[in-house]
Design an enzyme around this catalytic site. Sequence first.
Site, PDB file in Angstrom:
ATOM      1  N   PHE A 246       0.828  -1.220   0.000  1.00 45.34           N
ATOM      2  CA  PHE A 246       0.000   0.000   0.000  1.00 45.34           C
ATOM      3  C   PHE A 246       0.860   1.268   0.000  1.00 45.34           C
ATOM      4  CE2 PHE A 246      -2.174  -3.345   2.538  1.00 45.34           C
ATOM      5  CZ  PHE A 246      -3.053  -3.744   1.542  1.00 45.34           C
ATOM      6  N   GLN A 628      -9.323  -5.756  -6.204  1.00 37.72           N
ATOM      7  CA  GLN A 628      -8.588  -4.530  -5.910  1.00 37.72           C
ATOM      8  C   GLN A 628      -9.555  -3.419  -5.517  1.00 37.72           C
ATOM      9  OE1 GLN A 628      -4.931  -3.262  -6.620  1.00 37.72           O
ATOM     10  NE2 GLN A 628      -5.096  -5.100  -5.426  1.00 37.72           N
ATOM     11  N   GLU A 695      -5.882   1.865  -7.178  1.00 35.82           N
ATOM     12  CA  GLU A 695      -6.060   2.980  -6.247  1.00 35.82           C
ATOM     13  C   GLU A 695      -7.370   3.712  -6.479  1.00 35.82           C
ATOM     14  OE1 GLU A 695      -1.418   3.873  -5.298  1.00 35.82           O
ATOM     15  OE2 GLU A 695      -2.386   5.219  -6.696  1.00 35.82           O
TER      16      GLU A 695
END
Lengths: 735, 211
Positions: A246, A628, A695
């Site tokens: 991350f 994700q 993201e």
Amino acid sequence: MKFETPAGKNPIDQLKVVGRATSRIDGRLKTTGNAPYAYEQHDVAAHQAYGFVVGAAIAKGRITAMDTTLARAAPGVVAVIGTLDHAQPLPKSRFNTAHLFGGPQVEHYHQAIALVVADSFEQARAAAALIRTDYAREPGQFDLAKAAPDAPLVPGSKGKPDVARVGDFDTAFTQAPVQLDRSYTTPDESHAMMEPHATIAAWDGDRLTVWTSNQMIAWGKASLATTLGMPPEKIRLNAPFIGGGFGGKLFIRADVVLAALGAKAAGRPVKLALTRPMMMNNTTHRPATIQRVRLGATRDGKLTAIAHSSASGDLPGGDPEAAVSQTQLLYAAPHRETFMKLAVLDLPEGNAMRAPGEAPGLMVLEMAMDEMAEKLGMDPVEFRILNDTQVDPAKPDRSFSQRHLIECLRTGAEKFGWSKRNPKPAQVREGRWLIGMGVAAGFRNNLLMKSAARIRLERGGRLTVETDMTDIGTGSYTILAQTAAEMMGVPLDAVTVKLGDSDFPASAGSGGQWGGNNSTAGLYAACVKLRAMVAQTLGLSENAHFADGKVIEGEKALPLAQAAREGPLTAEDLIEYGTLDKQYQQSTFASHFVEAAVDAYTGETRIRRMLAVCDAGRILNPKAARSQVIGAMTMGVGAALSEELAVDKRFGYFVNHDLAGYEVAVHADIPHQEVMFLDYPDDKSSPMKAKGVGELGLCGVGAAIANAIYNATGVRVRDYPITLDKHLEHLPVLA
Amino acid sequence: MKSGDAFGFSRRGVLVGGSAAGAVLVHAGPVQAAPAKGDVPVTMPVSLEVNGTRHDLQLDTRTTLLDALREHLHLIGTKKGCDHGQCGACTVIVNGERINSCLSLALQHQGDKVTTIEGLGTPDKLHPMQAAFIEHDGFQCGYCTPGQICSAVAVLGEIRRGVPSHVQEDIVAAPAVSNQELRERMSGNICRCGAYSNIMEAMQHVAGESA
């Protein structure tokens, strides 16, 4: 291969393997405990000793003395290294702000100051507790709110002005019939990945091998060479499995440096991991922000003026949390202003955490958009659609390569049942629960990074892919295998993928949601080369196509394996980019919809439904991409509701430095989550026509939650996280 | 907080006052006598039955069950995420009950039957829960995964046996395999990648097949 013009039709477009929901090829290893992470590689080096790292007990000052006598005399101890063994800090790479080890100066709490190496973990830990350290503590600045007003402007990058201006914001804002001017805060956050930073280091003469947990192999190798003062070619870095990063494992940390030093001192391999309670203060975190948004609009909801500023803090020489970036591109308005301020704080190093900038920036901007929609009496979905832009607002002749934010919003609204939302807050009750719905837009840029890979056609026809790309849970193993299978016309299980070794060609690595598109594009380039080699070997032209394990041209259909009859064929290439990302703004887009329930008696929030609709180019593996996105949505729930590193402003450290005190979302917090992908391959991004997505899922979700809570309660909390104490007293009176 | 006044000046408070005036000397370190170099760590024998195989070990008394598995038996599937019972990555099944193996010493488990992730299934012969995790993508980085799977298998057993939970309406009634039940019972296993929604689908899948 240089990618300079938009991609035409190519073998990936067949979508026989790519683009199909595919279970992870490393799944059998991971689910049975057979995937070796950094600390666990018992077989790579014999006679491994255990290291235990000691952290500084002050935030700022100097170490005046360190007595390691007792530690050295303790049972099983092989070596002790103290920071005073080095007169100066070890050199740091350009990626590190705080030094990782060495010298008397303490720059932040829990900075590594000593290492004990012993025959066992228990012995190393016990001996570490026997080190006696004397400090000369110095006062530090730990309070962002206090430091922010006097903090200097962050200089504009690449010669741009410190304040980015379009038009005349001040005049336009003053004249706007409807205005919003609000301040918001976001807290310091921790990556809190499940696998602690860990390394095994082994020396062979002057050569060093480290098995470590790192997202960026090539950066890590170069940084370690700088810090240890040795040539990079003498270092091998290996990270086949990484237990989450991350952003917290983008750069080398003290674990790898101390393992190397410890192994040198001990004369044998050393393994060590940072303890969980050291991770939050020893490593990096997402910096807290204080943000201000000003919006001016006409009465019918057209934005005329947008300003966004953000203040954050970091150690000297550090970087700001770029929370205003997305505001330059997300909505149309002729008059704009964005800037950042950066205060010097003596807290641990602030650095990248998943979607740096956009994550806290959109938590704020998209809450402000919700507030403005309410002021205008407009539906928040329609308000965003009305202010969409198809061009870079600062350079109107520069368009987005693809932009389907409006479709994300409309599709999401339809799917989520947005029409059932009561625009007036605090109106919907179900028993003790106040119910609300919220929406936010998501935005994150698509970054192009050069990336190399090697592919080998083995005797017998199997393919082996080698690249230093990492799989941090993103699914890199699988999409690389899919890419090779598609390009070479073989089934997925005919491909072996080897990752994370610095002896392999240097990839884009995992960060900034750039890994998937760039690493597969690099492999695409290598596959194009291998196809040419195969065709030539088989006496076919470059027009031959590859399918079903055969190479086919006209009447001829030869087995692919035949090309490797005399020995393996190996091709290596990289993808590098021209100016398509300058000619076009390349970004990814999402809409987030959330239904929240707030307990009218306790103020506790429960997330009941979540939906994300994503526009992120071609989705290479919808199964892993969906994961994700739901994972990012889950992180967004933590950010909105519970995650906050609590700063001790007297002593300068994060108090809640473990997983009991720092509350990430758990099973009980997360409902069933829905994700939809729009199907718009982007021919400007790469031959894969894919973009980042890892993201994007985090971008905007926090604001959608905040907006849902407001719709449920009628209480606007502008300081994240939205814990119950912040709205409990203001909740609607109970009937 | 008023109650804090009762403690008067704390050591830290004094240090704060001092540091405001400039640099002060502080130290941190042991006060107890340390063992001499020649001392050997105290070890004791323990026998564990791990995944059906008996292991006779001589262990440092401070060794956790987790480190006995990882560092002595090289069963690396059981993970160390926090080493103090906050994350669940070290979950194993001992005598049919799931525990955090970091929170108990190996010596407490004389004669115990321990099942780790390696004992549930292998890459060639997956346990149904392992297969369901792969099918439903109930993991990403994979580090919490062995603990999640051990917990998931144990949770379905707990529900079958009627072990009540905090979220049951009626704690004497048989618990259901509901989403809420599963989420409550799995909340000791943190997944920072955020695969929770998929893990629930994997568990429902297995619960449905075995029902």
